[in-house]
Design an enzyme around this catalytic site. Structure first.
Site, PDB file in Angstrom:
ATOM      1  N   ARG A  92      32.492 111.113 -32.376  1.00 36.18           N
ATOM      2  CA  ARG A  92      33.823 111.666 -32.092  1.00 36.18           C
ATOM      3  C   ARG A  92      33.693 112.682 -30.966  1.00 36.18           C
ATOM      4  NH1 ARG A  92      33.057 113.875 -37.145  1.00 36.18           N
ATOM      5  NH2 ARG A  92      32.605 111.722 -37.697  1.00 36.18           N
ATOM      6  N   ASP A  95      35.240 117.546 -33.430  1.00 38.97           N
ATOM      7  CA  ASP A  95      35.471 117.784 -34.846  1.00 38.97           C
ATOM      8  C   ASP A  95      35.699 119.280 -35.005  1.00 38.97           C
ATOM      9  OD1 ASP A  95      35.501 116.279 -37.115  1.00 38.97           O
ATOM     10  OD2 ASP A  95      33.353 116.266 -37.422  1.00 38.97           O
TER      11      ASP A  95
HETATM   12  C1  LIG Z   1      28.866 112.206 -39.371  1.00 40.94           C
HETATM   13  C2  LIG Z   1      28.559 113.634 -39.800  1.00 40.94           C
HETATM   14  C3  LIG Z   1      28.541 113.744 -41.318  1.00 40.94           C
HETATM   15  N1  LIG Z   1      27.248 114.011 -39.308  1.00 40.94           N
HETATM   16  C4  LIG Z   1      27.032 115.066 -38.470  1.00 40.94           C
HETATM   17  N2  LIG Z   1      25.761 115.364 -38.060  1.00 40.94           N
HETATM   18  C5  LIG Z   1      25.547 116.414 -37.256  1.00 40.94           C
HETATM   19  N3  LIG Z   1      24.277 116.710 -36.860  1.00 40.94           N
HETATM   20  N4  LIG Z   1      26.578 117.195 -36.812  1.00 40.94           N
HETATM   21  C6  LIG Z   1      27.863 116.939 -37.164  1.00 40.94           C
HETATM   22  O1  LIG Z   1      28.783 117.669 -36.741  1.00 40.94           O
HETATM   23  C7  LIG Z   1      28.130 115.842 -38.031  1.00 40.94           C
HETATM   24  N5  LIG Z   1      29.387 115.538 -38.445  1.00 40.94           N
HETATM   25  C8  LIG Z   1      29.635 114.542 -39.273  1.00 40.94           C
HETATM   26  O2  LIG Z   1      30.863 114.301 -39.669  1.00 40.94           O
END
Ligand SMILES: CC1(C)Nc2nc(N)[nH]c(=O)c2N=C1O
Length: 160
Positions: A92, A95
């Site tokens: 994405r 987030d």
């Molecule tokens: C896919 C998932 C669980 N893994 C992630 N893994 C990392 N390292 N950083 C994230 O922000 C992150 N966000 C997510 O939503």
């Protein structure tokens, strides 16, 4: 006014830039000022591994917005960064997770506070503990203690 903590993450279309731009845009949200921001970290994705590394950071906000009003603003900001939900846990552009809003504990269909995954995630707890070593979670746990138990080896600090 309240103190809120936001987790930022990106692993698509120039993740560093998305995180840096979002950190500045948080300061422009209504009734909100962005206070400190953590160092930025790169790490392998937790969960599905067939995607690029993430860039993560945590930011402190001072806001008059309620949790749900702030959530609306964060989701609008994600949209402005071109977030498309192709697949769950997929890559994405941006987030923005509302981690904490003062000491609130909330469980609604749209929002659970504290963020239900945060204490298991090094990419959240390590930056948060650096940003606010004095902070305690609503249940009383010091963030430094929760962070210390998580494996930090996968996190590499990246310069802004
Ligand atoms: C896919 C998932 C669980 N893994 C992630 N893994 C990392 N390292 N950083 C994230 O922000 C992150 N966000 C997510 O939503």
């Amino acid at each position: 006014r309240y103190r809120a903590w936001i987790g930022l993450g990106s692993n698509l279309d120039g993740p560093h830039e998305h995180v840096e731009r979002a950190l500045a845009e948080l300061d422009a949200l209504p009734l909100t000022r962005r206070r400190q921001a953590s160092p930025r970290y790169a790490s392998r994705p937790v969960g599905p591994a067939d995607q690029p590394d993430f860039v993560n950071a945590v930011a402190e906000l001072e806001t008059a917005l309620s949790p749900l009003a702030l959530l609306d603003q964060l989701q609008a900001l994600e949209q402005r960064h071109g977030r498309v939900r192709a697949r769950r846990w997929g890559p994405r552009t941006l987030d923005l997770d509302l981690l904490l809003h003062d000491d609130r504990q909330l469980a609604t269909p749209r929002l659970v506070l504290p963020h239900p995954e945060m204490t298991r995630r090094a990419f959240v707890m390590i930056p948060l503990a650096e940003l606010a070593p004095e902070l305690r979670l609503p249940d009383g746990r010091p963030v430094t203690r929760v962070a210390a138990r998580l494996e930090a080896d996968g996190l590499r600090q990246v310069l802004p």
